[in-house]
Structure formats: structure tokens, C-alpha cells
Design a protein around this motif. Sequence first.
Motif, short mmCIF file in Angstrom:
data_model
loop_
_atom_site.label_atom_id
_atom_site.label_comp_id
_atom_site.label_asym_id
_atom_site.label_seq_id
_atom_site.Cartn_x
_atom_site.Cartn_y
_atom_site.Cartn_z
N CYS A 104 -69.22 -30.26 11.76
CA CYS A 104 -68.41 -29.36 12.59
C CYS A 104 -69.17 -28.93 13.84
N ALA A 105 -70.47 -28.69 13.69
CA ALA A 105 -71.28 -28.28 14.83
C ALA A 105 -71.37 -29.37 15.88
N ALA A 106 -71.23 -30.63 15.47
CA ALA A 106 -71.32 -31.75 16.41
C ALA A 106 -70.20 -31.71 17.45
N ALA A 107 -69.10 -31.04 17.13
CA ALA A 107 -67.98 -30.95 18.07
C ALA A 107 -68.38 -30.28 19.38
N GLU A 108 -69.42 -29.45 19.35
CA GLU A 108 -69.87 -28.78 20.56
C GLU A 108 -70.55 -29.74 21.53
N ARG A 109 -70.89 -30.94 21.04
CA ARG A 109 -71.57 -31.92 21.89
C ARG A 109 -70.67 -33.11 22.23
N VAL A 110 -69.36 -32.90 22.12
CA VAL A 110 -68.37 -33.93 22.48
C VAL A 110 -67.39 -33.30 23.46
N VAL A 111 -66.97 -34.08 24.46
CA VAL A 111 -66.06 -33.58 25.49
C VAL A 111 -64.93 -34.60 25.70
N GLY A 112 -63.88 -34.15 26.38
CA GLY A 112 -62.83 -35.06 26.80
C GLY A 112 -63.10 -35.57 28.21
N ILE A 113 -62.68 -36.80 28.50
CA ILE A 113 -62.84 -37.33 29.85
C ILE A 113 -61.58 -38.07 30.26
N SER A 114 -61.46 -38.30 31.57
CA SER A 114 -60.34 -39.04 32.12
C SER A 114 -60.82 -39.83 33.33
N SER A 115 -60.44 -41.12 33.39
CA SER A 115 -60.83 -41.95 34.53
C SER A 115 -59.88 -43.13 34.61
N PHE A 116 -60.37 -44.36 34.46
CA PHE A 116 -59.49 -45.53 34.47
C PHE A 116 -58.45 -45.41 33.37
N GLU A 117 -58.87 -45.02 32.20
CA GLU A 117 -57.93 -44.69 31.13
C GLU A 117 -57.69 -43.19 31.15
N ARG A 174 -53.68 -32.50 20.52
CA ARG A 174 -54.08 -31.09 20.51
C ARG A 174 -54.81 -30.68 21.79
N GLN A 175 -55.22 -31.66 22.60
CA GLN A 175 -56.00 -31.38 23.80
C GLN A 175 -57.24 -30.56 23.45
N ALA A 176 -57.94 -31.04 22.44
CA ALA A 176 -59.15 -30.37 21.97
C ALA A 176 -60.01 -31.38 21.22
N VAL A 177 -61.28 -31.05 21.06
CA VAL A 177 -62.16 -31.89 20.26
C VAL A 177 -61.85 -31.65 18.79
N ARG A 178 -61.82 -32.72 18.03
CA ARG A 178 -61.43 -32.64 16.62
C ARG A 178 -62.39 -33.42 15.74
N VAL A 179 -62.63 -32.92 14.54
CA VAL A 179 -63.34 -33.67 13.51
C VAL A 179 -62.30 -34.27 12.58
N TYR A 180 -62.31 -35.59 12.45
CA TYR A 180 -61.30 -36.30 11.66
C TYR A 180 -61.78 -36.52 10.22
N PRO A 181 -60.85 -36.81 9.30
CA PRO A 181 -61.26 -37.07 7.91
C PRO A 181 -62.24 -38.24 7.82
N PRO A 182 -63.12 -38.21 6.81
CA PRO A 182 -64.20 -39.20 6.75
C PRO A 182 -63.75 -40.56 6.24
#
Length: 363
Positions: free
Chosen positions: A29-42, A125-133
Amino acid sequence: MLAVPAVAALVVAATAFAAPPCGAPEPVCAAAERVVGISSFEPEGSAVVLEDGTLVTNRHMLADNPEAEVRTVDGKTVKGRAAPSVYPGDLQLLIAHGIGKGARWEIEPAKMGEDLYVVAWDVGRQAVRVYPPGRLLVAPAKTPLARLHHDAKSLPGNSGGALVDAKGRLVGIVASGGEGRNEAIPASEIARLREMSSPEHVERSREIGAAYRDCATGLDELRARRDALAEAKADALRDRCLASGNRQLFDLAAQALGQRRFTEHAIRLLEASLAEDPNAPNALISMAVTLHIAKRYAEEIPVAKRAMTILPADPQVLRLALQAGIWGKDAALAADAMAGIEKHLPQMAPAARRFYENPPVPK
């Protein structure tokens, strides 16, 4: 994950949705703080913050765009600059000053039998998410660009996100997937990416990115067409996608051209894909299907055998292996496939047994 191209540097709306609840172990769960959303070619994807101001994502997220918009978990949007690179795989560094202060990852190889989690941007959700393993489907091949093949839940928009173990250690960068067979690039490749990224590579980096763009846009154009495809255009698409060096694009181009009955083009692309990663389940299945349609059953046999070792309970793999074994005259393969169907897919067994005992002539 290799979504429809969009206008460069599309700005993501500043309004943030609440992140969904995290039911994973605390380090995940803490790893979500080190992931971001981006937008560019896609239009929407993910990136992993490696350290203050340095992120990693997939090259296919940017293609030849020099910039991307970076969206943090608190809704802040900043501009990131692509670091020129000649790294041959689907990774690229982004420089975005002020993002990720204090971020540090412990990098660990993925292990068979251990839970793995995708931590990435959730488009809905327009948010960082942790998905099922999920877990690895097969041990990574020994080739330089081999990927991690896993069944951890992953959705479009997750490209460039983190694949972590239960201790929150970074094992991979999410790249692509489908039908429960997903792919990530080993996190150990980030070191090689750094070594192959510098301003001196601007021109070659732009050429590689342009090949990504040309292949992706060519595939979009082909999917939108219903008329016949000229041989010269099929040749051009095959060559553009091969120039990208990206085996996921090889697979997508093979599927698109195979559906148009350009069998030899599809086989050439899938051969290139499997040369990069002989353990890639999706490429193995696509190759088996392509050879099956071409009635090249003897050539399909080793492909079907390899697919069965990786996906022993997959209905499509077992059906293809049964038919290839019978029509390609490999009795042992046919018997193994029949036994696999009876063990894993009993509902298919009666029809498969009838085929096994009294096979029709292939049409």
C-alpha cells in the motif's frame, strides 16, 4: 497498456478522485505513494518515481514525444521531460523536478510462487490503485529482453506502473497484457536503461520513438479499415513494427495482419517476438493459432508443447495441442493434451474424446 494514441502532452484534469481502499500488505500500500499518472502519446498511463525528479515509464507511453504531463497522488500536475535513450526495450526515463522527494525503491527479482501486486494509475477512478495479487506464470527466459509473465490483475492505463512483491519491493515495470496473461519488464533493467540514457542519444532515441508511433498509428488505421489490404501496405506495417523493437507491438501487428490472412507476415513478427522472449505465453498462443490456420501442424507441434508447459490448464492451448498432435501425427502430444483436458476441463472432455478417437480430416 498500448492504448489508442492521443494528442501529445494531453493535460489531465486537476480534480483528483479518492484512492480506492488498499487491502494489500502495508508495504504494498505504501508503494502507491511512489507511483503517478502520466499522459503523452497515449492518453493515460503510469510511471514509477525512482528518486527525486527521476521517473521510469514505458517508451510506448511517449513514442517520440519529448514531454509528458505527470499527475501526482495529490492532484498536482507537472511537466516531465523524456530522457533520450537507446535502450532496446520498452522503458524510458522521465525527468520531472519536484516529484518524489525522498522516494527510494528496493529492487528484487520476482520469484515463482510469491504474490505480486500491480500498483498503477486507475483510469476509471483517476487515482493510483493497488490491484489484487497474482503470481508468475513461468520463470523468466534467459534472453536479454525477456519479460515477467504473471496473472496479477492489470488494466489499460496501468502501463508504466509498478509490479511489487508482498514486501513492497520493486520487481518490474508493468508493460502490457490481456486475458489474464500480463507482462512486466524486470526492474533490474532500470540499471541498463540508465546506462543507455543521455543527451547524446537524442537523434537515435527520436528514431526509435517514431517507429513506435508509426507502428501504433498504422495498427489503428488497419483496425478502422474494412477494405482489402494491399501487399505493399502489409509489408510496410510489418517493417514499421519490427523497427520498434517492441515485442508487444510485434504481437499486435501479427494478430492484425494474421486476421487479414497475411500469414507469412504474422509468422515473421511472431518469430521476432519469441526470439526476444521464448516464454511469452501470448506470443506462443498467437504463433500456434497462426500455424494452425495455415494448416502447418507439424510446425505447430513444438509451439503447442511449449505453451502447454506454461499454461497446462488453458482451454485454447489444450484444444490446439490436441488437434496439432492428431493432424501433425504426434501421438504423444495428442495423448498429453487429451489427459490435460480430462484433468483440468472435464466439461470439454466428452467432445474432446470423440475427436481424439475419431478425428475428422482437417478442413
